[in-house]
Design a protein around this motif. Structure first.
Motif, PDB file in Angstrom:
ATOM      1  N   ASP A  38       4.753  58.115  60.239  1.00 57.39           N
ATOM      2  CA  ASP A  38       5.610  57.193  59.614  1.00 57.39           C
ATOM      3  C   ASP A  38       6.008  55.495  60.113  1.00 57.39           C
ATOM      4  OD1 ASP A  38       7.147  57.256  62.523  1.00 57.39           O
ATOM      5  OD2 ASP A  38       9.069  58.191  61.545  1.00 57.39           O
ATOM      6  N   THR A  39       4.465  56.059  60.472  1.00 56.13           N
ATOM      7  CA  THR A  39       4.143  54.029  60.465  1.00 56.13           C
ATOM      8  C   THR A  39       3.483  53.792  60.099  1.00 56.13           C
ATOM      9  OG1 THR A  39       2.455  54.046  62.061  1.00 56.13           O
ATOM     10  CG2 THR A  39       4.301  54.115  62.903  1.00 56.13           C
ATOM     11  N   SER A  59      13.071  68.087  55.653  1.00 60.88           N
ATOM     12  CA  SER A  59      12.990  66.688  57.119  1.00 60.88           C
ATOM     13  C   SER A  59      12.878  66.786  58.036  1.00 60.88           C
ATOM     14  CB  SER A  59      13.340  64.537  56.740  1.00 60.88           C
ATOM     15  OG  SER A  59      12.548  64.371  57.486  1.00 60.88           O
ATOM     16  N   GLN A  60      11.817  66.841  58.849  1.00 58.29           N
ATOM     17  CA  GLN A  60      11.728  67.272  60.171  1.00 58.29           C
ATOM     18  C   GLN A  60      11.026  66.025  61.544  1.00 58.29           C
ATOM     19  OE1 GLN A  60      10.600  71.071  61.657  1.00 58.29           O
ATOM     20  NE2 GLN A  60      10.292  70.618  63.718  1.00 58.29           N
ATOM     21  N   THR A  61      11.377  65.070  62.100  1.00 51.22           N
ATOM     22  CA  THR A  61      10.413  64.563  63.184  1.00 51.22           C
ATOM     23  C   THR A  61      10.818  65.319  64.192  1.00 51.22           C
ATOM     24  OG1 THR A  61      11.743  62.547  61.745  1.00 51.22           O
ATOM     25  CG2 THR A  61      10.492  62.101  63.358  1.00 51.22           C
ATOM     26  N   THR A  62       8.922  64.655  64.478  1.00 50.87           N
ATOM     27  CA  THR A  62       8.763  64.462  66.193  1.00 50.87           C
ATOM     28  C   THR A  62       8.234  63.748  66.585  1.00 50.87           C
ATOM     29  OG1 THR A  62       7.473  65.739  65.243  1.00 50.87           O
ATOM     30  CG2 THR A  62       8.351  67.388  65.691  1.00 50.87           C
ATOM     31  N   GLN A  63       9.232  62.981  67.992  1.00 49.68           N
ATOM     32  CA  GLN A  63       7.877  62.306  68.760  1.00 49.68           C
ATOM     33  C   GLN A  63       6.816  62.302  69.530  1.00 49.68           C
ATOM     34  OE1 GLN A  63       9.370  59.273  68.893  1.00 49.68           O
ATOM     35  NE2 GLN A  63      11.161  59.672  68.054  1.00 49.68           N
ATOM     36  N   GLU A  64       6.127  61.485  68.868  1.00 58.56           N
ATOM     37  CA  GLU A  64       5.245  61.987  69.692  1.00 58.56           C
ATOM     38  C   GLU A  64       4.681  61.640  71.356  1.00 58.56           C
ATOM     39  OE1 GLU A  64       1.853  59.671  67.599  1.00 58.56           O
ATOM     40  OE2 GLU A  64       2.003  61.216  66.186  1.00 58.56           O
ATOM     41  N   LEU A  74       7.494  54.472  70.181  1.00 54.29           N
ATOM     42  CA  LEU A  74       7.818  55.038  69.153  1.00 54.29           C
ATOM     43  C   LEU A  74       7.812  55.554  67.886  1.00 54.29           C
ATOM     44  CD1 LEU A  74       9.068  51.196  69.769  1.00 54.29           C
ATOM     45  CD2 LEU A  74      10.571  53.281  70.297  1.00 54.29           C
ATOM     46  N   ALA A  75       6.939  55.245  67.627  1.00 54.66           N
ATOM     47  CA  ALA A  75       5.851  56.594  66.715  1.00 54.66           C
ATOM     48  C   ALA A  75       5.929  57.877  66.404  1.00 54.66           C
ATOM     49  CB  ALA A  75       4.326  56.535  66.320  1.00 54.66           C
ATOM     50  N   ALA A  76       6.420  58.695  65.079  1.00 53.41           N
ATOM     51  CA  ALA A  76       6.643  59.830  64.868  1.00 53.41           C
ATOM     52  C   ALA A  76       6.045  60.291  63.940  1.00 53.41           C
ATOM     53  CB  ALA A  76       8.218  59.619  64.808  1.00 53.41           C
TER      54      ALA A  76
END
Length: 98
Positions: free
Chosen positions: A69-70, A93-98, A19-21
């Protein structure tokens, strides 16, 4: 029933890291008025736990930061620049899942 509950709990626990991104944000830093200012902004942002990369652009008066973001968030990043004497605000802002 008990085995099902244990299995579900284990699945949830081992799924948490997924769930960390990694998040990348661009901060507007309008107070950078000289060529030396980016050095201070860069150092302040790199001291924040969870930051993996920082790119400060003097001409654009911004900083692009990639972080876990964790471990941190935009508020902590903007607080770091403010504490260094360079208040900033979220530009992109941009979020990417690991």
């Amino acid at each position: 029933m008990k085995k099902s509950l244990i299995a579900t709990t284990l699945l949830m626990v081992f799924s948490l890291p997924a769930l960390a991104a990694e998040q990348t944000v661009t901060l507007s830093v309008p107070g950078m008025t000289c060529a030396a200012c980016p050095i201070t902004v860069n150092a302040a942002l790199n001291q924040v736990d969870g930051v993996s990369s920082v790119r400060v652009r003097y001409e654009e008066r911004d900083a692009t930061v990639t972080f876990d973001d964790t471990k941190t968030n935009v508020e902590e990043l903007t607080q770091a620049t403010k504490n260094a004497g360079y208040p900033s605000s979220l530009k992109q802002s941009q979020t990417t899942q690991e």
